[in-house]
Design a protein around this motif. Structure first.
Motif, mmCIF file in Angstrom:
data_model
loop_
_atom_site.group_PDB
_atom_site.id
_atom_site.type_symbol
_atom_site.label_atom_id
_atom_site.label_comp_id
_atom_site.label_asym_id
_atom_site.label_seq_id
_atom_site.Cartn_x
_atom_site.Cartn_y
_atom_site.Cartn_z
ATOM 1 N N TYR A 172 -12.197 -5.962 15.662
ATOM 2 C CA TYR A 172 -13.460 -6.182 16.370
ATOM 3 C C TYR A 172 -14.361 -5.019 16.005
ATOM 4 O O TYR A 172 -13.870 -3.894 15.822
ATOM 5 C CB TYR A 172 -13.258 -6.164 17.895
ATOM 6 N N TRP A 173 -15.678 -5.244 15.945
ATOM 7 C CA TRP A 173 -16.602 -4.125 15.742
ATOM 8 C C TRP A 173 -17.905 -4.387 16.505
ATOM 9 O O TRP A 173 -18.394 -5.518 16.547
ATOM 10 C CB TRP A 173 -16.878 -3.830 14.266
ATOM 11 N N GLY A 174 -18.414 -3.324 17.116
ATOM 12 C CA GLY A 174 -19.616 -3.446 17.929
ATOM 13 C C GLY A 174 -20.867 -3.495 17.069
ATOM 14 O O GLY A 174 -21.004 -2.744 16.105
ATOM 15 N N LEU A 175 -21.785 -4.412 17.408
ATOM 16 C CA LEU A 175 -23.018 -4.585 16.641
ATOM 17 C C LEU A 175 -24.249 -4.267 17.483
ATOM 18 O O LEU A 175 -25.169 -3.583 17.031
ATOM 19 C CB LEU A 175 -23.102 -6.024 16.128
ATOM 20 N N VAL A 218 -17.000 -3.373 26.887
ATOM 21 C CA VAL A 218 -15.638 -2.845 26.980
ATOM 22 C C VAL A 218 -14.712 -3.877 26.360
ATOM 23 O O VAL A 218 -14.891 -5.084 26.544
ATOM 24 C CB VAL A 218 -15.251 -2.577 28.461
ATOM 25 N N LEU A 219 -13.723 -3.386 25.610
ATOM 26 C CA LEU A 219 -12.681 -4.251 25.066
ATOM 27 C C LEU A 219 -11.413 -3.938 25.856
ATOM 28 O O LEU A 219 -10.987 -2.774 25.922
ATOM 29 C CB LEU A 219 -12.509 -3.954 23.571
ATOM 30 N N LYS A 271 -14.404 1.540 25.158
ATOM 31 C CA LYS A 271 -15.835 1.208 25.139
ATOM 32 C C LYS A 271 -16.209 0.599 23.790
ATOM 33 O O LYS A 271 -15.656 0.987 22.750
ATOM 34 C CB LYS A 271 -16.670 2.468 25.368
ATOM 35 N N VAL A 272 -17.154 -0.329 23.815
ATOM 36 C CA VAL A 272 -17.678 -0.961 22.595
ATOM 37 C C VAL A 272 -19.167 -0.656 22.527
ATOM 38 O O VAL A 272 -19.889 -0.814 23.518
ATOM 39 C CB VAL A 272 -17.465 -2.494 22.635
ATOM 40 N N CYS A 273 -19.623 -0.178 21.366
ATOM 41 C CA CYS A 273 -21.048 0.128 21.185
ATOM 42 C C CYS A 273 -21.406 -0.154 19.728
ATOM 43 O O CYS A 273 -20.506 -0.349 18.907
ATOM 44 C CB CYS A 273 -21.325 1.585 21.562
ATOM 45 N N PRO A 274 -22.711 -0.178 19.378
ATOM 46 C CA PRO A 274 -23.055 -0.447 17.982
ATOM 47 C C PRO A 274 -22.366 0.563 17.060
ATOM 48 O O PRO A 274 -22.491 1.774 17.264
ATOM 49 C CB PRO A 274 -24.577 -0.284 17.960
ATOM 50 N N GLY A 295 -23.388 -4.056 29.817
ATOM 51 C CA GLY A 295 -24.786 -3.625 29.719
ATOM 52 C C GLY A 295 -25.725 -4.641 30.355
ATOM 53 O O GLY A 295 -25.298 -5.620 30.964
ATOM 54 N N ASP A 296 -27.037 -4.397 30.190
ATOM 55 C CA ASP A 296 -27.982 -5.399 30.701
ATOM 56 C C ASP A 296 -28.715 -6.108 29.573
ATOM 57 O O ASP A 296 -29.766 -6.724 29.791
ATOM 58 C CB ASP A 296 -28.932 -4.816 31.759
ATOM 59 N N THR A 297 -28.150 -6.026 28.365
ATOM 60 C CA THR A 297 -28.672 -6.788 27.221
ATOM 61 C C THR A 297 -27.501 -7.543 26.596
ATOM 62 O O THR A 297 -26.339 -7.306 26.957
ATOM 63 C CB THR A 297 -29.270 -5.856 26.146
#
Ligand code: M6P
Ligand code: ZN
Length: 184
Positions: free
Chosen positions: A101-104, A109-110, A123-126, A144-146
């Motif tokens: 998996y990779w954050g875009l 959270v994974l 945590k997952v982030c770009p 998040g809120d997006t």
């Protein structure tokens, strides 16, 4: 020999897929009965609410040994009660199959869980990269809120096992309490 144009593209911003052999799955609130803790809050919401969409590039048939699938999951922001919108989560049917998996885009959270029910979370982030070993169930949560966009690549013969998750969950839920993101 002709050098051909690429047959597929992914957006560098959010991983959206285009080109041949791509498809889209939509998961709504009504598809996730029993997955959230707060049933009262769940029942008050519109069952047609779209929780997430998965775009997938499948160059081989499901079940093909040695093949790979490539996808992007788009999770909408929101909560059922205190619990953030999340994917169903699954073990693989061929349980030893691993995945990346990779954050875009967005924040999330994974959540992982082994076969004995021991959970952990990252945590997952770009730009974040997550190796999901075989025999580990995995679920994405949008904290998040997006919109949260996360890429994935997994063996074409891995399959999905949702049963154990639907019955007993991940042993941990990602919630917002007093403005703080917690796993409990
Ligand atoms: C990723 C991959 C897919 C999976 C999708 C949604 O794109 O892991 O295999 O289907 O996320 O997750 P789930 O199937 O748990 O709803
Ligand atoms: Zn998987």
């Amino acid at each position: 020999m002709e050098i051909k144009d690429p047959r597929n593209h992914f957006s560098k911003e959010n991983g959206a897929l285009s080109g041949e052999k791509t498809s889209k799955t939509i998961r709504k609130l009504k598809d996730m009965k029993g997955f959230y803790e707060d049933e009262e809050a769940f029942n008050k919401m519109d069952p047609e609410t779209v929780l997430y969409e998965v775009e997938m590039h499948a160059p081989v048939k499901a079940g093909t040994e040695g093949g790979l699938f490539f996808g992007t999951s788009f999770l909408n922001p929101g909560k059922v009660g205190e619990e953030f919108f999340m994917t169903k989560g699954h073990f693989h049917e061929i349980i030893n199959r691993a995945e990346y998996y990779w954050g875009l885009e967005g924040e999330g959270v994974l959540v992982f869980m082994d076969e004995d029910g021991n959970a952990s979370a990252e945590k997952v982030c770009p730009g974040s990269l997550h190796f999901v070993p075989g025999k580990i169930a995995h679920r994405l949560v949008n904290t998040g809120d997006t919109k949260l966009a996360v890429g994935a690549c997994w063996p074409a013969d891995a399959g999905h096992q949702y049963g154990p998750i639907a019955e007993s969950g991940f042993g941990v839920r990602i919630k917002e309490k007093n403005g703080t993101i917690i796993a409990e």
